[in-house]
Write an enzyme that holds these catalytic residues in place. Structure first.
Site, PDB file in Angstrom:
ATOM      1  N   TYR A 138       2.081  -4.997  -9.090  1.00 48.41           N
ATOM      2  CA  TYR A 138       2.811  -6.120  -8.468  1.00 48.41           C
ATOM      3  C   TYR A 138       3.365  -7.110  -9.496  1.00 48.41           C
ATOM      4  O   TYR A 138       3.870  -8.160  -9.105  1.00 48.41           O
ATOM      5  CB  TYR A 138       1.896  -6.932  -7.538  1.00 48.41           C
ATOM      6  N   CYS A 183      -2.560   5.910 -20.962  1.00 49.77           N
ATOM      7  CA  CYS A 183      -1.272   6.365 -21.489  1.00 49.77           C
ATOM      8  C   CYS A 183      -0.117   6.037 -20.547  1.00 49.77           C
ATOM      9  O   CYS A 183       0.491   6.938 -19.952  1.00 49.77           O
ATOM     10  CB  CYS A 183      -1.340   7.866 -21.741  1.00 49.77           C
TER      11      CYS A 183
HETATM   12  N1  LLP Z   1      -6.063  -8.137   7.457  1.00 51.51           N
HETATM   13  C1  LLP Z   1      -5.250  -7.072   7.326  1.00 51.51           C
HETATM   14  C2  LLP Z   1      -4.855  -6.319   8.519  1.00 51.51           C
HETATM   15  C3  LLP Z   1      -4.802  -6.702   6.052  1.00 51.51           C
HETATM   16  O1  LLP Z   1      -3.998  -5.651   5.912  1.00 51.51           O
HETATM   17  C4  LLP Z   1      -5.211  -7.452   4.923  1.00 51.51           C
HETATM   18  C5  LLP Z   1      -4.749  -7.086   3.592  1.00 51.51           C
HETATM   19  C6  LLP Z   1      -6.076  -8.553   5.107  1.00 51.51           C
HETATM   20  C7  LLP Z   1      -6.476  -8.860   6.397  1.00 51.51           C
HETATM   21  C8  LLP Z   1      -6.604  -9.384   3.979  1.00 51.51           C
HETATM   22  O2  LLP Z   1      -5.625 -10.013   3.224  1.00 51.51           O
HETATM   23  P1  LLP Z   1      -6.079 -11.076   2.118  1.00 51.51           P
HETATM   24  O3  LLP Z   1      -6.676 -12.243   2.835  1.00 51.51           O
HETATM   25  O4  LLP Z   1      -7.057 -10.439   1.225  1.00 51.51           O
HETATM   26  O5  LLP Z   1      -4.824 -11.424   1.374  1.00 51.51           O
HETATM   27  N2  LLP Z   1      -3.547  -5.020  -2.971  1.00 51.51           N
HETATM   28  C9  LLP Z   1      -2.815  -6.243  -2.705  1.00 51.51           C
HETATM   29  C10 LLP Z   1      -3.179  -6.831  -1.375  1.00 51.51           C
HETATM   30  C11 LLP Z   1      -2.980  -5.893  -0.214  1.00 51.51           C
HETATM   31  C12 LLP Z   1      -3.421  -6.534   1.066  1.00 51.51           C
HETATM   32  C13 LLP Z   1      -3.516  -5.543   2.161  1.00 51.51           C
HETATM   33  N3  LLP Z   1      -3.963  -6.103   3.394  1.00 51.51           N
HETATM   34  C14 LLP Z   1      -3.062  -7.240  -3.836  1.00 51.51           C
HETATM   35  O6  LLP Z   1      -3.730  -6.894  -4.802  1.00 51.51           O
HETATM   36  O7  LLP Z   1      -2.542  -8.355  -3.806  1.00 51.51           O
END
Ligand code: LLP
Length: 427
Positions: free
Chosen positions: A316, A355
């Site tokens: 990202y 890599c």
């Molecule tokens: N609820 C649902 C349905 C979700 O899909 C997500 C995150 C959350 C709650 C929690 O979101 P949070 O509060 O943690 O922002 N890998 C990415 C983030 C992907 C989030 C996916 N869904 C990153 O590293 O920023």
């Protein structure tokens, strides 16, 4: 509160000097602060207390069983997105009747697993999924509750890869279709359609997109109620921002100040699904400098931490503050800002051994002079850190350590080479 502080020039997590943790557990290693996890959970709970919400911590952000247990003891339930996450939540002692199960692609086996466990809500994302749920509940003769995930077509103004509430994404059903879904399936005997679900993206660093999405959904709820559907629950999802590098993300109470008045007195049970706002700043990733080198005008700090441990910068372009654990005189940072530029620092790229040119942790940062063996901490790594790690380049995954006061406890051991090749020893 900040559990990660420099004390006498040495970075500590709560009462534990981090060089001690690195010596004991090796590097790379994820280190979490129990006090921060509790504190961040409490901050969400007290900000939204007036709504008496069910707080379903988003397991995907940081899934370690010990962390789930700690949050469960604090009052958390869980938001899961797979059979694996459901297994974790149950093993952590979750009250199944408060679990929400999201995801656009639940398999039959996962749906059965959720029904068997008696989860609270299936957050359904399409007509076909709902038909499948109706079919399976009939087969199993077990009633369930379902929430229809709404795609409110709201721009959360975040990275395109983590935008989920805009029409052009795969998530949920649009507002017009939602009424048709209720008309068609909303009176099923076993699948009780009594809830709506939103999750517009993450991180959402302003409150306005929530307000817009909730207002649109409340209008839908009014219509559905007029049509005779007893909608009694609204899950507003997660995505609340966290301080990655600027310290400018709103606090839970700033979100709540706008959201609570919108939802208060509406006859709705409110569900929240916070992930990173609880876990991100509860964890750091520690690594050691292997080498430094000059290449043309560029100076590289090569560490034993790679995109296999933390993929967010590669995936990202995420910026995590990184700093030496023992930075030396004059280099203790007064704030965790990626653009910090203290006197006598060097402009470097911090990279890993994998890599790929995308294998960097921090690019173009002014860091104190670093040499072989020095320890480096990557901050705000508690969410979407370990959980997104991989074994690429056949690198065993890192251990996880939980610090509580003065005690440091291994909560996941380092993987071994046997863990890498074992599953392939098949006939
Ligand atoms: N609820 C649902 C349905 C979700 O899909 C997500 C995150 C959350 C709650 C929690 O979101 P949070 O509060 O943690 O922002 N890998 C990415 C983030 C992907 C989030 C996916 N869904 C990153 O590293 O920023």
């Amino acid at each position: 509160m900040d559990a990660f502080r420099f004390v006498n020039g040495i970075l500590h997590c709560e009462g534990v000097p981090l060089p001690q943790a690195a010596d004991r557990f090796g590097t790379p290693v994820y280190v979490y602060s129990a006090a921060t996890l509790r504190d961040r959970y409490d901050a969400v709970a007290s900000a939204f207390a007036e709504l008496k919400p069910i707080i379903c911590y988003s397991v995907k952000s940081c899934q370690n069983l010990h962390i789930l247990r700690l949050l469960r003891e604090r009052g958390a339930s869980f938001d899961v997105v797979s059979g694996g996450e459901l297994t974790r939540a149950l093993e952590a002692g979750a009250d199944a009747s408060k679990i929400v199960f999201a995801g656009v692609g639940k398999t039959d086996a996962e749906i059965r697993q959720g029904i068997q466990a008696g989860i609270g809500w299936f957050n359904v994302e399409s007509e076909q999924e709902l038909e499948n749920l109706i079919r399976i509940t009939a087969e199993m003769d077990r009633p369930v509750r379902a929430a229809l995930r709404i795609n409110p077509d709201v721009d959360p103004k975040t990275h395109v890869y983590t935008t989920t509430g805009k029409q052009e994404t795969k998530f949920g059903v649009d507002l017009v279709r939602a009424r048709n879904v209720f008309d068609r399936y909303g009176r099923d005997a076993r699948v009780k359609m009594s809830a709506l679900h939103l999750h517009i993206g993450s991180p959402v660093n302003t409150v306005e997109p929530y307000v817009e999405a909730i207002e649109k959904t409340l209008a839908l709820i009014r219509h559905l109620r007029e049509d005779g559907f007893a909608v009694d629950t609204l899950d507003i999802g997660g995505g609340f921002g966290t301080d990655y590098e600027t310290g400018e993300a709103p606090s839970p109470s700033e979100y709540a100040a706008r959201i609570v008045p919108l939802l208060h007195g509406r006859g709705l049970t409110v569900i929240l699904e916070p992930g990173r706002t609880i876990s991100a700043n509860a964890g750091v990733l520690l690594g050691r400098v292997l080498y430094t080198k000059q290449s043309g005008a560029k100076r590289y700090v090569i560490t034993d931490v790679a995109l296999t441990e933390l993929v967010r910068p590669a995936l990202y372009g995420a910026r995590h503050f990184a700093w030496p654990v023992v930075p030396g005189d004059g280099f203790v940072p007064e704030a965790r800002r990626c653009d910090l530029h203290l006197a006598d620092t060097e402009l470097v790229d911090v990279v890993g051994p994998v890599c790929e040119s995308s294998d960097f942790l921090a690019k173009g940062r002014w860091l104190p002079p670093l040499k072989r063996g020095d320890l480096l901490a990557v901050f705000s790594a508690g969410a979407y850190g370990f959980v997104m790690s991989s074994q690429y380049n056949s690198r065993p995954r890192s251990p996880e350590v939980l610090i509580d006061g003065h005690s440091a406890r291994l909560i996941r051991r380092r993987e071994t080479y046997d863990d890498l090749v074992g599953p392939e020893r098949v006939e």
